[in-house]
Design a protein around this motif. Structure first.
Motif, PDB file in Angstrom:
ATOM      1  N   ALA A   1      42.248  37.674  34.528  1.00  0.00           N
ATOM      2  CA  ALA A   1      42.681  39.109  34.596  1.00  0.00           C
ATOM      3  C   ALA A   1      42.163  40.088  33.603  1.00  0.00           C
ATOM      4  N   GLU A   2      42.172  39.831  32.515  1.00  0.00           N
ATOM      5  CA  GLU A   2      41.903  40.549  31.087  1.00  0.00           C
ATOM      6  C   GLU A   2      40.273  40.702  31.299  1.00  0.00           C
ATOM      7  N   ALA A   3      39.822  39.493  31.427  1.00  0.00           N
ATOM      8  CA  ALA A   3      38.176  39.624  31.869  1.00  0.00           C
ATOM      9  C   ALA A   3      37.651  40.567  32.967  1.00  0.00           C
ATOM     10  N   LEU A   4      38.225  40.482  33.849  1.00  0.00           N
ATOM     11  CA  LEU A   4      37.978  41.189  35.093  1.00  0.00           C
ATOM     12  C   LEU A   4      38.367  42.907  34.712  1.00  0.00           C
ATOM     13  N   LYS A   5      39.060  43.137  33.829  1.00  0.00           N
ATOM     14  CA  LYS A   5      39.220  44.519  33.392  1.00  0.00           C
ATOM     15  C   LYS A   5      38.179  45.081  32.638  1.00  0.00           C
ATOM     16  N   GLY A   6      37.514  44.155  32.173  1.00  0.00           N
ATOM     17  CA  GLY A   6      36.290  44.820  31.226  1.00  0.00           C
ATOM     18  C   GLY A   6      34.716  44.462  32.013  1.00  0.00           C
TER      19      GLY A   6
ATOM     20  N   MET B   1      28.497  47.853  44.768  1.00  0.00           N
ATOM     21  CA  MET B   1      29.853  47.407  44.560  1.00  0.00           C
ATOM     22  C   MET B   1      30.023  46.238  43.724  1.00  0.00           C
ATOM     23  N   ARG B   2      30.943  46.166  42.775  1.00  0.00           N
ATOM     24  CA  ARG B   2      31.097  44.835  41.970  1.00  0.00           C
ATOM     25  C   ARG B   2      32.599  44.111  42.396  1.00  0.00           C
ATOM     26  N   ILE B   3      32.391  42.975  42.708  1.00  0.00           N
ATOM     27  CA  ILE B   3      33.579  42.196  43.236  1.00  0.00           C
ATOM     28  C   ILE B   3      34.055  41.096  42.234  1.00  0.00           C
ATOM     29  N   GLY B   4      35.206  40.970  42.024  1.00  0.00           N
ATOM     30  CA  GLY B   4      35.621  39.899  41.079  1.00  0.00           C
ATOM     31  C   GLY B   4      36.082  39.002  41.881  1.00  0.00           C
ATOM     32  N   LEU B   5      35.433  37.475  41.944  1.00  0.00           N
ATOM     33  CA  LEU B   5      35.771  36.525  42.869  1.00  0.00           C
ATOM     34  C   LEU B   5      36.660  35.587  42.442  1.00  0.00           C
ATOM     35  N   ILE B   6      37.772  35.127  42.829  1.00  0.00           N
ATOM     36  CA  ILE B   6      38.555  33.758  42.066  1.00  0.00           C
ATOM     37  C   ILE B   6      39.003  33.115  43.180  1.00  0.00           C
ATOM     38  N   SER B   7      39.297  31.858  43.194  1.00  0.00           N
ATOM     39  CA  SER B   7      39.921  31.184  44.179  1.00  0.00           C
ATOM     40  C   SER B   7      40.533  29.736  43.353  1.00  0.00           C
ATOM     41  N   ASP B   8      41.287  29.096  44.115  1.00  0.00           N
ATOM     42  CA  ASP B   8      41.939  27.792  43.660  1.00  0.00           C
ATOM     43  C   ASP B   8      42.394  28.102  42.385  1.00  0.00           C
ATOM     44  N   ASN B   9      43.103  28.885  42.218  1.00  0.00           N
ATOM     45  CA  ASN B   9      44.077  29.124  40.819  1.00  0.00           C
ATOM     46  C   ASN B   9      44.798  27.667  40.423  1.00  0.00           C
ATOM     47  N   HIS B  10      45.844  27.605  41.533  1.00  0.00           N
ATOM     48  CA  HIS B  10      46.517  26.180  41.457  1.00  0.00           C
ATOM     49  C   HIS B  10      47.546  26.174  40.239  1.00  0.00           C
ATOM     50  N   GLU B  11      47.852  27.726  39.644  1.00  0.00           N
ATOM     51  CA  GLU B  11      48.781  27.690  38.488  1.00  0.00           C
ATOM     52  C   GLU B  11      48.104  26.992  37.231  1.00  0.00           C
ATOM     53  N   GLY B  12      46.622  27.148  37.244  1.00  0.00           N
ATOM     54  CA  GLY B  12      46.052  26.534  35.904  1.00  0.00           C
ATOM     55  C   GLY B  12      46.039  26.954  34.548  1.00  0.00           C
ATOM     56  N   GLY B  13      46.924  27.983  34.499  1.00  0.00           N
ATOM     57  CA  GLY B  13      47.125  28.736  33.290  1.00  0.00           C
ATOM     58  C   GLY B  13      46.097  29.797  32.757  1.00  0.00           C
ATOM     59  N   PHE B  14      45.106  29.819  33.496  1.00  0.00           N
ATOM     60  CA  PHE B  14      44.150  30.766  33.019  1.00  0.00           C
ATOM     61  C   PHE B  14      44.104  32.325  33.589  1.00  0.00           C
ATOM     62  N   GLU B  15      45.179  32.606  34.373  1.00  0.00           N
ATOM     63  CA  GLU B  15      45.428  33.643  35.066  1.00  0.00           C
ATOM     64  C   GLU B  15      45.248  34.943  34.267  1.00  0.00           C
ATOM     65  N   ARG B  16      45.942  35.256  33.285  1.00  0.00           N
ATOM     66  CA  ARG B  16      45.960  36.390  32.455  1.00  0.00           C
ATOM     67  C   ARG B  16      44.519  36.543  31.674  1.00  0.00           C
ATOM     68  N   LYS B  17      43.995  35.360  31.315  1.00  0.00           N
ATOM     69  CA  LYS B  17      42.655  35.375  30.600  1.00  0.00           C
ATOM     70  C   LYS B  17      41.432  36.030  31.521  1.00  0.00           C
TER      71      LYS B  17
END
Length: 286
Positions: free
Chosen positions: A19-24, A1-17
């Protein structure tokens, strides 16, 4: 299984980038370890961030940190759950089973004045100092694991706050030395005044959870993912040895880095031989 792990976004402005990277990345799931937003009461901002990752179409498991208020979380979760069938509220539901592996979530922090708390007692909503707080009891989670006959050797623990630091304990990179659990670190043989001051400092700012540490010790859960510290992506095994990208290990403590800086991690697990093992890869969209 491959899991994308994210934490501590704090609305840093990289959310969409991210998310797009994880799709690939061909991941089977995305897990957020908390602090998606900066202002705890802003449900609209939480909805916006959650939706960005739901729009990938990938199963998205999201738990709360110390920057999500309880009321804002409930409002946002209701909206996002209605709009997306791939969203899983992992702050109010603690156990999921995915492809033969159990995901266990402990939201919030211990010893901090937040709406999501790790504390003794029963898991659920409580009034503390006039406000509604959601309390997670690790003892109750331990009982739930037994009641549901969950094989903890094939379990991943996802927490916002890492396990508490003991003397000479490197499990969340605060100390970075040999791993050793000492029940009362301030009375350990050979501890120096400098080490004692360092330990007390980090306990005062609430960076580690004693209850999470004891949950891991009692259940033997081999893989632990946590955030909160805003450290760069890194991992060690339960013996305190550094794990570099691609190292395969049957135990791991990993922090995925800070999504607010564009950092995230890919955790790859394999239980085809009967034992759960894992490796990780670093990612950065900056």
């Amino acid at each position: 299984m491959r899991i994308g792990l994210i934490s501590d976004n704090h609305e840093g402005g990289f959310e969409r980038k991210i998310a797009e990277a994880l799709k690939g990345e061909d991941v089977d799931a995305i897990v957020s370890l908390g602090d998606a937003i900066e202002i705890p009461t802003n449900s609209e901002r939480l909805i916006r961030v959650q939706q960005i990752f739901c729009e990938t179409g990938i199963p998205f498991y999201s738990t709360a940190g110390n920057h999500e208020g309880y009321q804002a979380w409930v409002r946002a979760s209701e909206v996002v759950c209605q709009r997306y069938d791939n969203f899983y509220d992992a702050a109010l539901q603690h156990i999921f089973r995915i492809n033969g592996i159990s995901f266990v979530f402990v939201p919030g922090t211990e010893g901090m004045d937040d709406d999501f708390l790790v504390a003794n007692g029963k898991t659920g909503l409580k009034k503390i100092d006039g406000r509604e707080c959601y309390v997670t009891s690790t003892k109750q989670i331990e009982r739930m694991l037994k009641e549901q006959s969950i094989d903890t050797s094939k379990t991943i623990l996802f927490t916002h706050q890492p396990p508490e630091q003991g003397y000479r304990n490197g499990t969340d990179s605060l100390v970075g030395t040999d791993y050793e659990i000492v029940e009362n670190p301030l009375e350990a043989d050979g501890i120096t005044d400098e080490e004692r001051d360092f330990y007390e400092l980090h306990q005062m700012i609430g960076q580690g959870s004693m209850q999470t540490r004891m949950l891991i010790k009692k259940t033997g859960i081999p893989l632990v993912c946590s955030g909160h510290l805003h450290r760069k992506t890194s991992a060690i095994n339960h013996s305190g040895e550094d794990l570099v990208e691609g190292d395969v290990s049957n135990t791991m403590y990993i922090t995925p880095g800070m999504a607010g800086r564009g950092e995230f991690a890919i955790l790859e697990t394999d239980d085809s031989t009967g034992n759960l093992v894992a490796s990780y890869e670093k990612r950065n969209v900056q």
